[in-house]
Design a protein around this motif. Structure first.
Motif, short mmCIF file in Angstrom:
data_model
loop_
_atom_site.label_atom_id
_atom_site.label_comp_id
_atom_site.label_asym_id
_atom_site.label_seq_id
_atom_site.Cartn_x
_atom_site.Cartn_y
_atom_site.Cartn_z
N MET A 99 0.84 -1.18 0.00
CA MET A 99 0.00 0.00 0.00
C MET A 99 0.89 1.24 0.00
O MET A 99 1.75 1.40 0.85
N ASN A 100 0.65 2.13 -0.96
CA ASN A 100 1.36 3.39 -1.06
C ASN A 100 0.50 4.51 -0.50
O ASN A 100 -0.73 4.43 -0.53
N LYS A 101 1.12 5.56 -0.04
CA LYS A 101 0.39 6.73 0.46
C LYS A 101 0.31 7.77 -0.66
O LYS A 101 1.30 8.05 -1.32
N TYR A 102 -0.88 8.31 -0.84
CA TYR A 102 -1.14 9.31 -1.87
C TYR A 102 -1.90 10.48 -1.26
O TYR A 102 -2.54 10.36 -0.21
N GLU A 103 -1.86 11.59 -1.98
CA GLU A 103 -2.78 12.68 -1.68
C GLU A 103 -3.30 13.22 -3.01
O GLU A 103 -2.60 13.21 -4.01
N THR A 104 -4.54 13.63 -2.99
CA THR A 104 -5.14 14.23 -4.18
C THR A 104 -5.76 15.56 -3.79
O THR A 104 -6.38 15.68 -2.73
N LEU A 105 -5.55 16.53 -4.63
CA LEU A 105 -6.15 17.84 -4.46
C LEU A 105 -6.98 18.11 -5.71
O LEU A 105 -6.48 17.95 -6.82
N PHE A 106 -8.24 18.45 -5.52
CA PHE A 106 -9.07 18.77 -6.68
C PHE A 106 -9.84 20.05 -6.42
O PHE A 106 -10.14 20.40 -5.29
N ILE A 107 -10.10 20.75 -7.53
CA ILE A 107 -10.81 22.03 -7.48
C ILE A 107 -12.12 21.87 -8.23
O ILE A 107 -12.13 21.47 -9.40
N GLN A 108 -13.21 22.19 -7.54
CA GLN A 108 -14.53 22.10 -8.16
C GLN A 108 -15.01 23.49 -8.57
O GLN A 108 -14.65 24.49 -7.95
N ASN A 109 -15.83 23.53 -9.59
CA ASN A 109 -16.39 24.77 -10.10
C ASN A 109 -17.26 25.42 -9.00
O ASN A 109 -18.08 24.75 -8.40
N PRO A 110 -17.09 26.72 -8.76
CA PRO A 110 -17.87 27.37 -7.71
C PRO A 110 -19.35 27.51 -8.06
O PRO A 110 -20.16 27.83 -7.18
N SER A 111 -19.73 27.27 -9.30
CA SER A 111 -21.15 27.36 -9.66
C SER A 111 -21.95 26.18 -9.14
O SER A 111 -23.18 26.23 -9.11
N ILE A 133 -12.50 21.34 -12.08
CA ILE A 133 -11.70 22.26 -12.89
C ILE A 133 -10.29 21.70 -13.07
O ILE A 133 -9.77 21.64 -14.17
N ARG A 134 -9.66 21.33 -11.95
CA ARG A 134 -8.30 20.78 -11.97
C ARG A 134 -8.19 19.72 -10.87
O ARG A 134 -8.91 19.76 -9.88
N HIS A 135 -7.24 18.80 -11.07
CA HIS A 135 -6.95 17.79 -10.04
C HIS A 135 -5.49 17.36 -10.16
O HIS A 135 -4.88 17.52 -11.22
N ILE A 136 -4.97 16.83 -9.07
CA ILE A 136 -3.63 16.26 -9.07
C ILE A 136 -3.60 15.14 -8.04
O ILE A 136 -4.25 15.23 -6.99
N ILE A 137 -2.88 14.08 -8.37
CA ILE A 137 -2.68 12.96 -7.45
C ILE A 137 -1.18 12.78 -7.29
O ILE A 137 -0.47 12.65 -8.28
N VAL A 138 -0.70 12.79 -6.04
CA VAL A 138 0.73 12.74 -5.75
C VAL A 138 1.04 11.53 -4.88
O VAL A 138 0.35 11.30 -3.87
N ASN A 139 2.07 10.77 -5.27
CA ASN A 139 2.56 9.67 -4.43
C ASN A 139 3.48 10.27 -3.38
O ASN A 139 4.51 10.86 -3.71
N LEU A 140 3.16 10.12 -2.11
CA LEU A 140 3.92 10.75 -1.04
C LEU A 140 5.18 9.99 -0.67
O LEU A 140 6.02 10.52 0.05
N GLU A 141 5.35 8.77 -1.16
CA GLU A 141 6.49 7.96 -0.76
C GLU A 141 7.69 8.11 -1.67
O GLU A 141 8.73 7.55 -1.40
#
Length: 95
Positions: free
Chosen positions: A1-13, A86-94
């Motif tokens: 199991m790897n550790k990840y983080e994801t940040l995503f931005i949703q449309n304000p509408s 709108i945008r997203h990113i997934i990062v492997n923290l390890e």
């Protein structure tokens, strides 16, 4: 199991209900894919650094999770086809 983080931005509408529904949708994808959600941090509405598709603000959400290497590929696919992201990113923290 790897550790990840994801940040995503949703449309304000999107209304508050739709925003929460999307967050639950992504948490469900992680949990149903064999991963575990460790933390969900909702940053709320913030100004974007630059305009994207004529939008200046977005609703930010950060999710930390653990999973195998295949789950981020599926999560990325779902981010791409979900309306309101709108945008997203997934990062492997390890790494």
């Amino acid at each position: 199991m790897n550790k990840y983080e994801t940040l995503f931005i949703q449309n304000p509408s999107l209304d508050e209900e739709a925003t929460k529904a999307n967050i639950e949708k992504f948490k469900g994808i992680i949990e149903n894919g064999g991963g575990t959600v460790e933390n969900v941090d909702v940053w709320g509405r913030r100004k974007l650094a630059y305009e994207i598709a004529k939008v200046n603000e977005g609703h930010y959400t950060l999710i930390n999770f653990s999973s195998d290497a295949q789950l981020p590929k599926e999560l990325d696919r779902v981010f791409r086809i979900t309306d309101g992201i709108i945008r997203h990113i997934i990062v492997n923290l390890e790494k």
